[in-house]
Write an enzyme that holds these catalytic residues in place. Structure first.
Site, PDB file in Angstrom:
ATOM      1  N   HIS A 104     -12.318  -2.175 -10.397  1.00 32.56           N
ATOM      2  CA  HIS A 104     -11.642  -0.883 -10.431  1.00 32.56           C
ATOM      3  C   HIS A 104     -10.705  -0.818  -9.235  1.00 32.56           C
ATOM      4  O   HIS A 104     -10.999  -1.371  -8.169  1.00 32.56           O
ATOM      5  CB  HIS A 104     -12.643   0.262 -10.348  1.00 32.56           C
ATOM      6  N   CYS A 109      -6.663  -1.198 -11.843  1.00 32.67           N
ATOM      7  CA  CYS A 109      -5.661  -0.151 -12.001  1.00 32.67           C
ATOM      8  C   CYS A 109      -4.775  -0.115 -10.759  1.00 32.67           C
ATOM      9  O   CYS A 109      -5.259  -0.300  -9.635  1.00 32.67           O
ATOM     10  CB  CYS A 109      -6.337   1.210 -12.179  1.00 32.67           C
TER      11      CYS A 109
END
Length: 466
Positions: free
Chosen positions: A153, A195
């Site tokens: 992440h 991301c």
């Protein structure tokens, strides 16, 4: 006469075959340095199954490519294979109905030892800075090649680790600079799945460091989970989580079937960019390149070896295309699906709720967890909105949240300020969740606009401690 011609032809064919074999051996011997690889899965918990699956699959590619375990260093929390929710105990797969990729994977830095500090120490080859783990480090020299693959992440300016502090772009770049100044590698390739992963290198990674970085997304967009329940291609019914990530499975599956002595990094970038952006138009990110792009002309074999079973495999020219606009009009897509990394947890919770039997304790618990996740998201939205409004005025809230700096410019001028805002928010309002980290860009913009520690503390107290 015909008999003579036949014998001559066979001898010529034999000679050509020997020439090809010798040429291959010469090509393999041109990489004189040692290959070093660091693999990182920066998350834990079953709902993040895909990151460890990606890393385990990458390990299998390396082993099939001829690399030794002594030169492969693996970071993974290792809580997936034997998790009670795993329908295949002791097995991890990276695609629907796929083979086990967990078997044989080294457990170098697991659990509480899977930290950003250990990761940076491993890159530098600094054993004295390690806290736990196997002790393996990148003990490379000036003729060696380094490949780093990190799946996780992320948010603007940082990527996560399952234990301890997050890894900030500034700290990563400083360590890479030290590695370069020590002349302890010839060249390096860094693949990053997260991301807003472009923000880890944009405006920071210089060409003279001889590092070629490829990221799953631009500095301002999500990357995507793949092989998720309810989407095509879907995992078996008993899996409740996504099995891989779109960028990751694109480069891994490409490497798995190609002759990597022939395929260059640039060609793989084209394959991955096309698959990530074109084949999933409704769920896509823009694969980016940073650093020394001249290195992209090198064969992938230089960094991760190649599987002899793939010798002489070929590809069509259009498969290497990195021009999505030219491909979109000709792309015949099936109804496919991917899930934003940031929404993968919500997708996981919704799937668990949706498939549980009505009235069961599992349904009730799944509903509770789903509601808590939604409420938590609403709360962080409200908190950030109020903090910005208190410091900069209601009229500037959207600007602070949405402003994106031009390409080539770092996310923030003062990285210590960004760390400070994240720390203060965590202490007063609660640690930023995977979803909440979408606001690190807003915090960077607040730093660029001149916020100080006192203002952030007062605003956070007013917004979160009512």
């Amino acid at each position: 006469m015909n008999h003579f011609i036949l014998i001559a032809s066979l001898l010529l064919l034999f000679s050509l075959n020997n020439f090809v074999v010798e040429a291959r051996q010469i090509a393999k011997s041109t990489t004189t340095g040692t290959r070093w690889v660091v693999l990182v899965a920066g998350s834990n918990y079953y709902e993040n199954y895909r990151h460890q699956a990606d890393v385990c699959h990458a390990y299998q590619i390396l082993r099939n490519g001829g690399l030794k375990d002594e030169n492969i260093i693996v970071f993974m929390y290792d809580d997936i294979a034997f998790n009670v929710q795993n329908p295949r105990p002791g097995i991890i797969i990276n695609k629907p109905y796929g083979p086990d990729v967990y078997n044989g994977v080294p457990k170098d830095y697991t659990g509480e030892n899977c930290t950003a500090n250990n990761f940076l120490a491993v890159i530098l080859g600094n054993r004295t800075a390690l806290t736990g783990g196997s002790g393996k480090v990148v003990n490379s020299g000036p003729n060696d090649y380094i490949f780093i693959y990190y799946a996780d992440h992320g948010s603007a300016g940082m990527v996560a680790m399952p234990t301890g502090d997050d890894l900030y772009a500034k700290d990563l770049i400083e360590v890479l600079k030290k590695k370069h100044e020590a002349k302890s590698y010839k060249s390096m390739v860094f693949y990053l799945e997260a991301c807003e992963s472009g923000s880890m290198f944009d405006g920071l990674l210089t060409e003279d460091m001889n590092i070629y970085a490829v990221t799953a997304s631009t500095p301002a967009e999500s990357s995507y989970a793949m092989y998720c329940p309810g989407h095509y291609p879907s995992p078996e019914d008993d899996f409740e989580t996504c099995l891989g990530d779109l960028f990751s499975i694109s480069w891994i599956e490409d490497s798995e079937k190609r002759d990597l002595q022939k395929e260059t990094l640039e060609q793989q970038h084209g394959v991955v960019r096309r698959r990530t952006l074109v084949d999933y138009l409704d769920f896509s990110s823009h694969v980016m390149q940073y650093g020394n792009k001249e290195l992209s002309k090198e064969p992938i074999f230089t960094y991760i070896g190649t599987n002899p079973d793939n010798d002489n495999s070929t590809m069509k020219a259009e498969e290497f295309s990195s021009n999505p606009s030219a491909e979109i009009a000709h792309s015949s897509r099936l109804t496919r699906g991917a899930v934003s990394q940031r929404d993968a947890q919500l997708h996981y919770l919704w799937h668990r709720f949706n498939r549980s039997a009505d009235g069961s304790s599992e349904k009730i618990e799944a509903q509770k967890q789903l509601q808590n996740e939604i409420l938590s998201r609403q709360q962080v939205d409200q908190n950030i909105h109020q903090i910005i409004a208190l410091v900069f005025g209601e009229e500037n809230v959207s600007k602070m949240i949405e402003s994106i700096r031009p390409a080539g410019q770092p996310l923030v001028d003062d990285w210590d300020c960004l760390k400070m805002l994240v720390r203060i928010y965590g202490e007063i309002c609660g640690l930023l969740s995977i979803y909440g980290k979408k606001y690190t860009r807003a915090m960077a913009n607040m730093c660029n606009a001149g916020i100080n520690e006192k203002q952030m503390t007062l605003a956070s107290n007013q917004a979160c401690l009512k």
